[in-house]
Design an enzyme around this catalytic site. Structure first.
Site, mmCIF file in Angstrom:
data_model
loop_
_atom_site.group_PDB
_atom_site.id
_atom_site.type_symbol
_atom_site.label_atom_id
_atom_site.label_comp_id
_atom_site.label_asym_id
_atom_site.label_seq_id
_atom_site.Cartn_x
_atom_site.Cartn_y
_atom_site.Cartn_z
ATOM 1 N N ARG A 15 -2.488 -5.400 -3.883
ATOM 2 C CA ARG A 15 -1.614 -5.854 -4.731
ATOM 3 C C ARG A 15 -3.218 -6.922 -5.140
ATOM 4 O O ARG A 15 -3.832 -6.905 -6.571
ATOM 5 C CB ARG A 15 -1.181 -7.343 -4.020
ATOM 6 C CG ARG A 15 0.034 -7.307 -3.688
ATOM 7 C CD ARG A 15 0.839 -8.079 -2.656
ATOM 8 N NE ARG A 15 0.296 -7.651 -1.324
ATOM 9 C CZ ARG A 15 1.353 -7.023 -0.724
ATOM 10 N NH1 ARG A 15 2.988 -7.097 -0.865
ATOM 11 N NH2 ARG A 15 1.165 -6.524 0.441
ATOM 12 N N HIS A 135 1.626 -17.100 4.232
ATOM 13 C CA HIS A 135 1.276 -15.740 3.331
ATOM 14 C C HIS A 135 2.740 -15.298 3.421
ATOM 15 O O HIS A 135 3.614 -15.893 3.934
ATOM 16 C CB HIS A 135 -0.348 -15.055 3.345
ATOM 17 C CG HIS A 135 -1.452 -15.047 4.109
ATOM 18 N ND1 HIS A 135 -1.870 -16.505 4.436
ATOM 19 C CD2 HIS A 135 -2.305 -15.628 3.020
ATOM 20 C CE1 HIS A 135 -2.993 -16.861 4.294
ATOM 21 N NE2 HIS A 135 -2.939 -15.663 3.755
ATOM 22 N N LYS A 139 2.445 -9.655 3.824
ATOM 23 C CA LYS A 139 0.806 -10.067 3.869
ATOM 24 C C LYS A 139 1.096 -8.811 6.317
ATOM 25 O O LYS A 139 1.588 -9.503 7.172
ATOM 26 C CB LYS A 139 0.146 -11.035 4.684
ATOM 27 C CG LYS A 139 -1.008 -10.936 5.008
ATOM 28 C CD LYS A 139 -1.653 -12.240 4.391
ATOM 29 C CE LYS A 139 -3.588 -12.760 5.659
ATOM 30 N NZ LYS A 139 -3.971 -11.588 4.960
HETATM 31 P P1 NAD Z 1 -2.006 -3.971 -0.571
HETATM 32 O O1 NAD Z 1 -1.230 -3.454 1.171
HETATM 33 O O2 NAD Z 1 -1.297 -4.952 -1.368
HETATM 34 O O3 NAD Z 1 -2.979 -3.059 -0.605
HETATM 35 C C1 NAD Z 1 -3.907 -1.880 0.535
HETATM 36 C C2 NAD Z 1 -4.123 -0.835 -0.651
HETATM 37 O O4 NAD Z 1 -5.106 0.169 0.102
HETATM 38 C C3 NAD Z 1 -2.807 -0.421 -0.762
HETATM 39 O O5 NAD Z 1 -2.885 0.389 -1.232
HETATM 40 C C4 NAD Z 1 -3.491 1.197 0.675
HETATM 41 O O6 NAD Z 1 -2.698 1.979 0.441
HETATM 42 C C5 NAD Z 1 -4.452 1.102 0.615
HETATM 43 N N1 NAD Z 1 -5.173 1.714 1.367
HETATM 44 C C6 NAD Z 1 -4.598 0.791 2.970
HETATM 45 N N2 NAD Z 1 -5.013 1.916 3.842
HETATM 46 C C7 NAD Z 1 -6.515 2.834 3.381
HETATM 47 C C8 NAD Z 1 -7.678 3.401 3.540
HETATM 48 N N3 NAD Z 1 -7.616 3.626 4.765
HETATM 49 N N4 NAD Z 1 -8.121 3.663 2.534
HETATM 50 C C9 NAD Z 1 -8.315 3.525 1.587
HETATM 51 N N5 NAD Z 1 -6.825 3.227 0.273
HETATM 52 C C10 NAD Z 1 -6.646 1.951 1.952
HETATM 53 O O7 NAD Z 1 -2.693 -5.566 0.447
HETATM 54 P P2 NAD Z 1 -3.724 -6.421 -0.534
HETATM 55 O O8 NAD Z 1 -2.777 -7.587 -0.922
HETATM 56 O O9 NAD Z 1 -3.723 -5.773 -1.859
HETATM 57 O O10 NAD Z 1 -4.623 -6.960 0.161
HETATM 58 C C11 NAD Z 1 -5.846 -6.221 0.958
HETATM 59 C C12 NAD Z 1 -6.509 -6.036 1.501
HETATM 60 O O11 NAD Z 1 -7.115 -7.738 1.287
HETATM 61 C C13 NAD Z 1 -6.243 -7.111 2.897
HETATM 62 O O12 NAD Z 1 -7.001 -6.773 4.041
HETATM 63 C C14 NAD Z 1 -5.700 -8.583 2.694
HETATM 64 O O13 NAD Z 1 -5.804 -9.150 3.398
HETATM 65 C C15 NAD Z 1 -7.302 -8.338 2.114
HETATM 66 N N6 NAD Z 1 -7.114 -10.042 0.717
HETATM 67 C C16 NAD Z 1 -8.666 -10.434 1.029
HETATM 68 C C17 NAD Z 1 -8.631 -11.773 0.213
HETATM 69 C C18 NAD Z 1 -10.671 -11.826 0.168
HETATM 70 O O14 NAD Z 1 -10.534 -12.801 -0.705
HETATM 71 N N7 NAD Z 1 -11.208 -11.798 1.262
HETATM 72 C C19 NAD Z 1 -8.012 -12.046 -0.437
HETATM 73 C C20 NAD Z 1 -6.975 -11.266 -0.177
HETATM 74 C C21 NAD Z 1 -6.074 -10.273 0.512
#
Ligand code: NAD
Length: 228
Positions: A15, A135, A139
């Site tokens: 996402r 959330h 999540k």
């Molecule tokens: P998501 O599950 O939609 O996407 C995560 C992606 O990472 C997926 O495509 C998955 O296949 C990939 N992935 C998983 N393991 C992996 C690996 N070992 N190597 C490479 N890719 C891998 O999640 P999301 O909603 O996009 O969120 C991702 C992360 O970012 C979460 O930890 C979330 O809490 C965090 N997040 C942080 C912020 C911020 O402002 N810091 C904001 C939103 C989300």
């Protein structure tokens, strides 16, 4: 004009990854030169970028830090849900590399961190604090990284004595909501931030990626990037 920053995006199919890809299309200061997701090796593309942005999974952090250390590349880590050990890996890498490590890249939440610290410093011993976060149900981690940061901010003031309860709600499609409640004799103060779009996090991550270019090694927060 300087040439655009060349970015490696890790977690590109998720996402947040897709939101970053959309936003970069209209940003002339940064280009995505490589994308990785689950199953892709991080090290080869790390070699040919200026900076890597990570929005993947805490399980990927050790490999990302190793690759960045080998090629001496700055990192912007937005992934949350790290264990103590994984956090220590990031802290260790920041001894040699500049790393922005932020549980939340939005301007509003970073102002909430600042307000929370200020409020806790004013209230002191008669007041207790609690955190509620909500959330979308996809999540993976709970409590959210942002809620944990809020608890750390409260504890660091040493003004709030209670163990800070965190209530996590996983329902519907909420992008992210965080509330800090201060309760004292006869009154309550409630501070809430609501994210309406993932774009706020992506925009902040791009800002951090540009900011970190040329900085000395160290562990930086989004508050450092924003100068708060
Ligand atoms: P998501 O599950 O939609 O996407 C995560 C992606 O990472 C997926 O495509 C998955 O296949 C990939 N992935 C998983 N393991 C992996 C690996 N070992 N190597 C490479 N890719 C891998 O999640 P999301 O909603 O996009 O969120 C991702 C992360 O970012 C979460 O930890 C979330 O809490 C965090 N997040 C942080 C912020 C911020 O402002 N810091 C904001 C939103 C989300």
């Amino acid at each position: 004009m300087n040439s655009p920053v060349r970015m490696l995006l890790i977690g590109a199919a998720g996402r947040m990854g897709k939101t970053v890809v959309d936003l970069v299309r209209s940003d002339q200061e940064i280009n995505i030169v490589a994308q990785c997701d689950l199953g892709d090796a991080v090290e080869p593309p790390m070699q040919n970028c200026d900076v890597a942005i990570d929005f993947s999974h805490a399980g990927a952090t050790a490999e990302i830090c190793r690759a960045a250390l080998r090629h001496n590349k700055p990192l912007v880590i937005g992934t949350t849900g790290h264990s103590q050990q994984q956090r220590r890996t990031v802290e260790g890498a920041a001894g040699s590399l500049p790393i922005v490590f932020a549980s939340n890249f939005s301007v509003g939440v970073n102002v909430l961190f600042w307000l929370t610290r200020k409020a806790a410093e004013q209230f002191g011993g008669d007041f207790s604090a609690a955190i509620i976060e909500a959330h979308h149900k996809m999540k993976k981690d709970a409590p959210s990284g942002t809620a944990k940061t809020l608890a750390e901010v409260l504890k660091a003031t040493q003004k709030i004595d209670n163990e800070i309860p965190i209530q996590s709600i996983r329902e519907g499609d909420a992008v992210g909501e965080h509330t800090v409640i201060f309760s004292g004799p006869g009154e309550r103060l409630v501070l809430t931030h609501r994210a309406a779009s993932r774009e706020i996090f992506a925009r902040g991550a791009l800002r951090a990626a540009k900011w970190i270019m040329g900085r000395p090694a160290g562990l930086y927060s989004m508050q450092d990037v924003l100068g708060l």
